[in-house]
Design an enzyme around this catalytic site. Sequence first.
Site, PDB file in Angstrom:
ATOM      1  N   ASP A  24     101.600  76.942 -29.087  1.00 48.97           N
ATOM      2  CA  ASP A  24     100.206  77.305 -28.883  1.00 48.97           C
ATOM      3  C   ASP A  24      99.791  78.139 -30.101  1.00 48.97           C
ATOM      4  O   ASP A  24     100.651  78.612 -30.856  1.00 48.97           O
ATOM      5  CB  ASP A  24     100.088  78.106 -27.583  1.00 48.97           C
TER       6      ASP A  24
ATOM      7  N   ASP B  58      96.523  80.727 -30.405  1.00 47.27           N
ATOM      8  CA  ASP B  58      96.054  82.071 -30.050  1.00 47.27           C
ATOM      9  C   ASP B  58      96.984  82.720 -29.036  1.00 47.27           C
ATOM     10  O   ASP B  58      97.260  82.151 -27.984  1.00 47.27           O
ATOM     11  CB  ASP B  58      94.643  82.003 -29.464  1.00 47.27           C
TER      12      ASP B  58
ATOM     13  N   ASP C 193      84.587  93.899 -20.825  1.00 48.69           N
ATOM     14  CA  ASP C 193      85.404  95.026 -21.276  1.00 48.69           C
ATOM     15  C   ASP C 193      86.668  94.547 -21.985  1.00 48.69           C
ATOM     16  O   ASP C 193      87.136  95.172 -22.927  1.00 48.69           O
ATOM     17  CB  ASP C 193      85.795  95.916 -20.084  1.00 48.69           C
ATOM     18  N   ASN C 194      87.225  93.433 -21.508  1.00 49.47           N
ATOM     19  CA  ASN C 194      88.483  92.923 -22.050  1.00 49.47           C
ATOM     20  C   ASN C 194      88.352  91.435 -22.362  1.00 49.47           C
ATOM     21  O   ASN C 194      88.484  90.593 -21.479  1.00 49.47           O
ATOM     22  CB  ASN C 194      89.616  93.171 -21.046  1.00 49.47           C
TER      23      ASN C 194
ATOM     24  N   TYR D  21      90.079  86.291 -21.309  1.00 46.08           N
ATOM     25  CA  TYR D  21      89.319  85.042 -21.257  1.00 46.08           C
ATOM     26  C   TYR D  21      89.759  84.042 -22.326  1.00 46.08           C
ATOM     27  O   TYR D  21      89.252  82.930 -22.382  1.00 46.08           O
ATOM     28  CB  TYR D  21      87.825  85.329 -21.440  1.00 46.08           C
TER      29      TYR D  21
ATOM     30  N   ASP E   2     101.553  81.267 -24.228  1.00 47.27           N
ATOM     31  CA  ASP E   2     101.393  82.530 -23.498  1.00 47.27           C
ATOM     32  C   ASP E   2     100.555  82.410 -22.230  1.00 47.27           C
ATOM     33  O   ASP E   2     100.260  83.426 -21.601  1.00 47.27           O
ATOM     34  CB  ASP E   2     100.780  83.598 -24.413  1.00 47.27           C
TER      35      ASP E   2
END
Length: 213
Positions: free
Chosen positions: A7, A9, A38-39, A43, A162
């Site tokens: 993968d 990213d 916020d994070n 996503y 991941d």
Amino acid sequence: MRVILFDLDGTLIDSAKDIALALEKTLKELGLEEYYPDNVTKYIGGGVRALLEKVLKDKFREEYVEVFRKHYLENPVVYTKPYPEIPYTLEALKSKGFKLAVVSNKLEELSKKILDILNLSGYFDLIVGGDTFGEKKPSPTPVLKTLEILGEEPEKALIVGDTDADIEAGKRAGTKTALALWGYVKLNSQIPDFTLSRPSDLVKLMDNHIVEF
């Protein structure tokens, strides 16, 4: 084991800051700044459309995808860098004769551009994106098509990623799977065959013949 699929990213590169920057510019242009999360890292992994759908929910419009891509393509590697040990790991695996490929949900052109800028593209026999075969992970199609081009069977392959999408794609394709714990790690229902705490663990995995050659 003769081929290792990666993968992009959260596995080879830490691109979260640049993705967050492109998202911030996109939402500002659209007048939707209040939707900035916020994070952002939670996503990342399913491609641009999935990112915007999760962030904007019922405010999402198809044309917003191109707005994001415009901003991201302008500056894809401001903060992005390979994770520590990635260059060493790729060099070591390549020297041992493994075929290496990237199977990303990013656009193929963008994936290649980023890897070129980071001087990593030369390690790979093939780089494919979410638009290469018309389907994205967790579909097994990108994995199977990549292996077909490389002339390898799924039983001789390992996919490293991941997220659930990476592990599910590998399992559905019939490859071995390894979870990259140094990445953004979004794993719910999928159970990988192996877990890797750091990139160099992959070299040890191959050296120790834990995976049959």
